[in-house]
Every structure is written in structure tokens, then in C-alpha cells.
Design a protein around this motif. Structure first.
Motif, PDB file in Angstrom:
ATOM      1  N   ILE A  13      34.106  19.487  50.429  1.00 47.91           N
ATOM      2  CA  ILE A  13      33.070  20.092  49.593  1.00 47.91           C
ATOM      3  C   ILE A  13      32.711  19.113  48.470  1.00 47.91           C
ATOM      4  O   ILE A  13      33.453  18.174  48.192  1.00 47.91           O
ATOM      5  CB  ILE A  13      33.541  21.425  48.977  1.00 47.91           C
ATOM      6  CG1 ILE A  13      34.785  21.199  48.106  1.00 47.91           C
ATOM      7  CG2 ILE A  13      33.796  22.462  50.057  1.00 47.91           C
ATOM      8  CD1 ILE A  13      35.187  22.410  47.278  1.00 47.91           C
ATOM      9  N   SER A  14      31.587  19.356  47.833  1.00 50.54           N
ATOM     10  CA  SER A  14      31.210  18.575  46.660  1.00 50.54           C
ATOM     11  C   SER A  14      31.840  19.187  45.414  1.00 50.54           C
ATOM     12  O   SER A  14      32.329  20.321  45.429  1.00 50.54           O
ATOM     13  CB  SER A  14      29.689  18.552  46.511  1.00 50.54           C
ATOM     14  OG  SER A  14      29.213  19.850  46.164  1.00 50.54           O
ATOM     15  N   LEU A  15      31.783  18.460  44.311  1.00 51.77           N
ATOM     16  CA  LEU A  15      32.290  18.985  43.043  1.00 51.77           C
ATOM     17  C   LEU A  15      31.530  20.252  42.652  1.00 51.77           C
ATOM     18  O   LEU A  15      32.128  21.223  42.165  1.00 51.77           O
ATOM     19  CB  LEU A  15      32.150  17.913  41.961  1.00 51.77           C
ATOM     20  CG  LEU A  15      33.038  18.011  40.727  1.00 51.77           C
ATOM     21  CD1 LEU A  15      34.506  17.868  41.086  1.00 51.77           C
ATOM     22  CD2 LEU A  15      32.654  16.943  39.711  1.00 51.77           C
ATOM     23  N   ASP A  16      30.228  20.267  42.888  1.00 49.83           N
ATOM     24  CA  ASP A  16      29.426  21.426  42.511  1.00 49.83           C
ATOM     25  C   ASP A  16      29.761  22.667  43.346  1.00 49.83           C
ATOM     26  O   ASP A  16      29.499  23.793  42.905  1.00 49.83           O
ATOM     27  CB  ASP A  16      27.933  21.118  42.656  1.00 49.83           C
ATOM     28  CG  ASP A  16      27.433  20.144  41.597  1.00 49.83           C
ATOM     29  OD1 ASP A  16      28.063  20.068  40.519  1.00 49.83           O
ATOM     30  OD2 ASP A  16      26.431  19.444  41.851  1.00 49.83           O
ATOM     31  N   GLN A  17      30.321  22.468  44.532  1.00 45.36           N
ATOM     32  CA  GLN A  17      30.683  23.602  45.389  1.00 45.36           C
ATOM     33  C   GLN A  17      32.066  24.171  45.061  1.00 45.36           C
ATOM     34  O   GLN A  17      32.456  25.192  45.625  1.00 45.36           O
ATOM     35  CB  GLN A  17      30.656  23.167  46.857  1.00 45.36           C
ATOM     36  CG  GLN A  17      29.272  22.867  47.395  1.00 45.36           C
ATOM     37  CD  GLN A  17      29.323  22.279  48.803  1.00 45.36           C
ATOM     38  OE1 GLN A  17      30.028  21.312  49.066  1.00 45.36           O
ATOM     39  NE2 GLN A  17      28.556  22.870  49.706  1.00 45.36           N
ATOM     40  N   ALA A  18      32.780  23.538  44.155  1.00 43.54           N
ATOM     41  CA  ALA A  18      34.152  23.956  43.872  1.00 43.54           C
ATOM     42  C   ALA A  18      34.258  25.391  43.348  1.00 43.54           C
ATOM     43  O   ALA A  18      35.147  26.140  43.789  1.00 43.54           O
ATOM     44  CB  ALA A  18      34.812  22.975  42.915  1.00 43.54           C
ATOM     45  N   PRO A  19      33.419  25.846  42.403  1.00 42.57           N
ATOM     46  CA  PRO A  19      33.563  27.234  41.943  1.00 42.57           C
ATOM     47  C   PRO A  19      33.461  28.257  43.066  1.00 42.57           C
ATOM     48  O   PRO A  19      34.262  29.203  43.130  1.00 42.57           O
ATOM     49  CB  PRO A  19      32.419  27.370  40.926  1.00 42.57           C
ATOM     50  CG  PRO A  19      32.237  25.986  40.381  1.00 42.57           C
ATOM     51  CD  PRO A  19      32.432  25.092  41.583  1.00 42.57           C
ATOM     52  N   ASP A  20      32.488  28.084  43.967  1.00 42.65           N
ATOM     53  CA  ASP A  20      32.366  29.000  45.106  1.00 42.65           C
ATOM     54  C   ASP A  20      33.567  28.877  46.039  1.00 42.65           C
ATOM     55  O   ASP A  20      34.028  29.875  46.612  1.00 42.65           O
ATOM     56  CB  ASP A  20      31.083  28.721  45.887  1.00 42.65           C
ATOM     57  CG  ASP A  20      29.835  29.187  45.153  1.00 42.65           C
ATOM     58  OD1 ASP A  20      29.949  30.054  44.259  1.00 42.65           O
ATOM     59  OD2 ASP A  20      28.738  28.674  45.466  1.00 42.65           O
ATOM     60  N   SER A  21      34.093  27.680  46.185  1.00 46.43           N
ATOM     61  CA  SER A  21      35.245  27.467  47.062  1.00 46.43           C
ATOM     62  C   SER A  21      36.504  28.091  46.484  1.00 46.43           C
ATOM     63  O   SER A  21      37.342  28.619  47.227  1.00 46.43           O
ATOM     64  CB  SER A  21      35.447  25.971  47.307  1.00 46.43           C
ATOM     65  OG  SER A  21      34.312  25.415  47.947  1.00 46.43           O
TER      66      SER A  21
END
Length: 417
Positions: free
Chosen positions: A375-383
């Protein structure tokens, strides 16, 4: 350079991508930094450009509000990256090296480090032996779920990969060397797994899956994994494990007997820790469940590996005893069965070089076992939210797009062959 983005704990249930300071070779004041560590000079350290940094179940304990982690704490203790700056006291690590960073921060000088007990280094955390990046009460070393991070004691700690191209080709496996592969392996070694062993692993999260794969590497004849979530059990079955659904059936011994013909195993691994749930359809939180159940199903004289995290402070616990880490454990049963208990953080450096060789040779397939997902850094909260909901994935953050670029290049090469 001056920019640096990172995943920061905000409040229970919430993390965000924030701009933080670009690291230098001094531990500066900030959320969670022990006052006695502020201003600590790290000329023995390096600055690492993060290639991969993984979301860990231990991070989730903080994000759920189950620790005293302060708002603003930069998360992340599973770090793999490229060295881009070296301190004046660093001799053997060079710019451009691709390295794995053990999650234990260790000086290499104290009595514990000299005995390879790097998980209880005596010089890096003023509160108690043992430290880690981006974790509450661990000294305040800044976490690595970021674009760049400072790593102290580089010559001692860093595991350098022998070939850059090979490392990038195997990066999804190699990224597991900073924590969960050595942690799962330590759980299996601590439990005494050897050729022919029958093994029960409690928990099919990433550490449990890593422990199960490690037990197979060590020669176990049967590995049984128990969990409450069917998706995670399916992942365990994907690489040859037997499974037990503890939501549907609450009697662990009875289910083990159906698999082995006896209600006992030779050894057991607790990969759950203090947020354990009771078994059965209506099982609520019961932090001693796993420890008591594995004592019940492990043969007399057996060993219990306990890499699952237990804490001395749990503000979200259901009772006053559990809030301070006091659990209702049937210790008398363990005594009567002459069990050996092995607990504590994993001394990563005791295992990571050998496990690296197992990965590079193709013997270990840890990324496949834990379902590594980039995942990207920006996708981390959703992950984080997906992982908390039971998703059977090991989320690997790719802050600079280096993994994705490598994967796309490999795909293109395959098409043109």
C-alpha cells in the motif's frame, strides 16, 4: 532535504498522515520521547530512506487505545530501507546499502547485548531494559512508518543485504525480517519445535502465520492454527496448516483430538497476547484465555512460546487487575505439567541473518504465508481499519513507490519475454 511524511497516532481508532521533521542524528524532543533521552547524540547512527515499513498487530494495540501512547506518536517499528547518510562514528555501513532494521533498538555494548539479548538492551530506554521504534514507553525513538527515519548504533544493528537487485526482487519477503518473521520463528524455537513435532499456534494474524511457517521450516509434522476469523484460517490452510475455528467450537482439545487422535500437542505458541477473546459464539474479551488453553493442550514437559504481547498498563481493560497486566492464569496447571514458558520481545538479531539466507535461497516463503499486500503511505489509515477488522493481510507500506516500481518493471519484463 527537509520534508518527511509519517503515520501518526491521533486518538483511539484514528491515525493520520502528517508532516514531521526530517530526521537528523540527534534524538529530539517530541511525543513519547523520554526526557532523559532528549538531545541524545547519535553519531553512531544513519538516516534511512524507507523502502518498506509494515503495519503490525502491536501497533494496533496503541491505535485501539489499549496503551498510554500519546497523541502525535509516530508509529512503526518494522523498517527496511536504503542508507542515505552515515554518522561520523559509523565505519562499516555505507551510503546506498539496503538494510533491514531490527525493531529492537540495541547498543551492542551492554551485558545484555553482548549475550545476544538485544531485546533487553540496558542503554537505550531510561525506564527499563528494551526499546523499539515508534512504541509507547520504549524510550521515544521515532517510528519508521515514514519516508525517512534515523537508526542509531548502525554498525551493530543493521543487517545489510548482499545484493541490491536481489534484495529488491525479494523485498516483500525481506521486509518481514525486521519483526514478524524472527518473532514467529522465536515463538517456534522457544516452544521447542523440532523434526516431527505437533504444534498448536493460537492466532492466525501475521505473527501467528509467521510462527506456523517457521514451525514448518523447523520440521514440524503437523501445525494446527486456531483463530476466531475464518478468513485468517483460510490463509493458514493455504500453506498446509490444519485449522480450528474457535468461534464455532470452543473446546480446543476436542478439535485437536479430531486432527491428531489425541487432545494434546508437543508444544504451543501464543501469537495473540493480552487482547485475547474467549472461545465460542459469545466469547467476549478474556485476556488469559490463550495462556490457559495452551497449558491445557500441551503435553506434560512441553514448552510454550509466547511472542504475543502482554503489557503492564492497559487502560482499556475490562477489570482493574487486567489494567495493570494481572491476569487469572492457571499457573498451577503449568507447574503440574512441568511446562516451560518463554516470554518477552524477540531478540531479532539472533535470527535475522539466518532467516535472510532462507529467504534468498527460496527456502522460506514468508510473504506468501502472511499475504503481504503493498500500500502507499496515504492508504495506511484505511489499512489500519481493515486490519483491525480482521483482514488476513500483512500491509506493507511503500512510502516512495520503490516496491511498486520494481513490481511493474518485473511485470513488464515478463510480458516481453
Amino acid at each position: 532535504m527537509s520534508g518527511n511524511k509519517a503515520i501518526v497516532y491521533v486518538k483511539p481508532g484514528e491515525v493520520e498522515v502528517s508532516d514531521i521533521s526530517y530526521p537528523d542524528l540527534i534524538l529530539r524532543d517530541g511525543p513519547g520521547v523520554n526526557p532523559l533521552n532528549v538531545g541524545r547524540k547519535c553519531n553512531h547512527g544513519v538516516i534511512v530512506k524507507v523502502i518498506s515499513t509494515n503495519i503490525c498487530g502491536s501497533d494496533q494495540h496503541m491505535v485501539r487505545g489499549r496503551t498510554t501512547a500519546p497523541s502525535g506518536l509516530v508509529l512503526g517499528h518494522e523498517i527496511t530501507g536504503e542508507v542515505i547518510e552515515v554518522g561520523s562514528d559509523v565505519e562499516f555501513i555505507k551510503n546506498g546499502d539496503i538494510v533491514s532494521v531490527p525493531f529492537n533498538i540495541a547498543c551492542g555494548r551492554c551485558p545484555s547485548c553482548r549475550k545476544q539479548d538485544t531485546h533487553i538492551c540496558e542503554n537505550v530506554n531510561p525506564d527499563r531494559p528494551g526499546s523499539a521504534y515508534g512504541y509507547v514507553d520504549m524510550g521515544g525513538w521515532v517510528g519508521g512508518q515514514s519516508e525517512y527515519v534515523m537508526v542509531p548504533y548502525a554498525d551493530f544493528q543493521l543487517l545489510k543485504f548482499p545484493d541490491r537487485d536481489q534484495a529488491m526482487e525479494k523485498i516483500l519477503d525481506l521486509t518481514m525480517l525486521s519483526d514478524i518473521f524472527p518473532t514467529g520463528y522465536h515463538g517456534a524455537v522457544s516452544a521447542g519445535v523440532k523434526t516431527g513435532s505437533t504444534v498448536y499456534v493460537a492466532g492466525a494474524g501475521p505473527v501467528g502465520l509467521a510462527a506456523a511457517h517457521s514451525a514448518q521450516l523447523l520440521g514440524a509434522s503437523v501445525v494446527i492454527v486456531g483463530d476466531l476469523i475464518e478468513e485468517r484460517l483460510a490463509q493458514a490452510r493455504s500453506f498446509g496448516c490444519e485449522t480450528i475455528n474457535l468461534r464455532e467450537h470452543d473446546d480446543v482439545g476436542e478439535q485437536i483430538e479430531q486432527i491428531l487422535g489425541t487432545p494434546e500437542v508437543d508444544c504451543a505458541i501464543d501469537a495473540v497476547g493480552f487482547e485475547a477473546s474467549g472461545h465460542g459464539e459469545d466469547g467476549g474479551e478474556a485476556p488469559a484465555t490463550v495462556l490457559n488453553s495452551i497449558m491445557g493442550i500441551t503435553r506434560a514437559g512441553g514448552r510454550l512460546g509466547i511472542p504475543g504481547l502482554y503489557v503492564t498498563g492497559d487502560p482499556g481493560a475490562s477489570d482493574a487487575d487486567a489494567k495493570e497486566g494481572t491476569l487469572k492464569i492457571r499457573f498451577g496447571l503449568g507447574f503440574a505439567k512441568a511446562h516451560t514458558f518463554v516470554t518477552g520481545q524477540t531478540p531479532v538479531m539472533k535470527y535475522n541473518r539466518d532467516l535472510m539466507k532462507a529467504i534468498l535461497s527460496g527456502r522460506a516463503q514468508i510473504a506468501k504465508a502472511v499475504n503481504a499486500t503493498v500500500i502507499s503511505l496515504d492508504q495506511a489509515p484505511d489499512s489500519y481499519r481493515a486490519f483491525d477488522g480482521g483482514a488476513s493481510r500483512k500491509f506493507v507500506i511503500d512510502p516512495h513507490g520503490m516496491i511498486s516500481k520494481t513490481q511493474h518493471l518485473e511485470a513488464a519484463q515478463q510480458i516481453t519475454k
